[in-house]
Design a protein around this motif. Structure first.
Motif, PDB file in Angstrom:
ATOM      1  N   LEU A 170       0.826  -1.202   0.000  1.00  0.00           N
ATOM      2  CA  LEU A 170       0.000   0.000   0.000  1.00  0.00           C
ATOM      3  C   LEU A 170       0.870   1.265   0.000  1.00  0.00           C
ATOM      4  O   LEU A 170       0.606   2.204  -0.757  1.00  0.00           O
ATOM      5  N   ALA A 171       1.881   1.279   0.837  1.00  0.00           N
ATOM      6  CA  ALA A 171       2.760   2.449   0.917  1.00  0.00           C
ATOM      7  C   ALA A 171       3.502   2.674  -0.401  1.00  0.00           C
ATOM      8  O   ALA A 171       3.594   3.807  -0.885  1.00  0.00           O
TER       9      ALA A 171
ATOM     10  N   PHE B 227       1.200   4.019  -3.098  1.00  0.00           N
ATOM     11  CA  PHE B 227       0.935   5.441  -2.871  1.00  0.00           C
ATOM     12  C   PHE B 227       2.119   6.296  -3.323  1.00  0.00           C
ATOM     13  O   PHE B 227       1.948   7.288  -4.043  1.00  0.00           O
TER      14      PHE B 227
ATOM     15  N   GLY C 258       2.496   6.285  -7.087  1.00  0.00           N
ATOM     16  CA  GLY C 258       1.487   7.152  -7.697  1.00  0.00           C
ATOM     17  C   GLY C 258       1.889   8.616  -7.657  1.00  0.00           C
ATOM     18  O   GLY C 258       1.724   9.349  -8.640  1.00  0.00           O
ATOM     19  N   ILE C 259       2.433   9.037  -6.525  1.00  0.00           N
ATOM     20  CA  ILE C 259       2.905  10.421  -6.410  1.00  0.00           C
ATOM     21  C   ILE C 259       4.065  10.673  -7.367  1.00  0.00           C
ATOM     22  O   ILE C 259       4.110  11.692  -8.061  1.00  0.00           O
TER      23      ILE C 259
END
Length: 67
Positions: free
Chosen positions: A35-36, A39, A42-43
């Motif tokens: 998950l991290a 994220f 994506g950034i």
């Protein structure tokens, strides 16, 4: 322009590391890392797309005639 190239390389390395960490985390069932990394990737991808658009926007007007 050199700073933008270096920043693009940094983004590529970050995305690549996120992919490697995600693969390893899936193998070890550590889904919080997945998950991290998703994220963060994506950034980084969003920032990379903005950088590419900015670089394309700074092209010289006569450069399109050479293509």
């Amino acid at each position: 322009m050199g700073k933008k190239v270096a920043l693009n390389v940094l983004y590529n390395i970050g995305i690549f590391l996120c992919i490697i960490i995600t693969y390893s985390a899936i193998e070890h069932a550590r889904y919080e890392y997945v998950l991290a990394c998703a994220f963060i990737a994506g950034i980084l991808i969003t920032l990379k797309v903005k950088l590419i658009k900015e670089v394309k926007g700074t092209e010289k007007p006569g450069a399109k005639d050479l293509k």
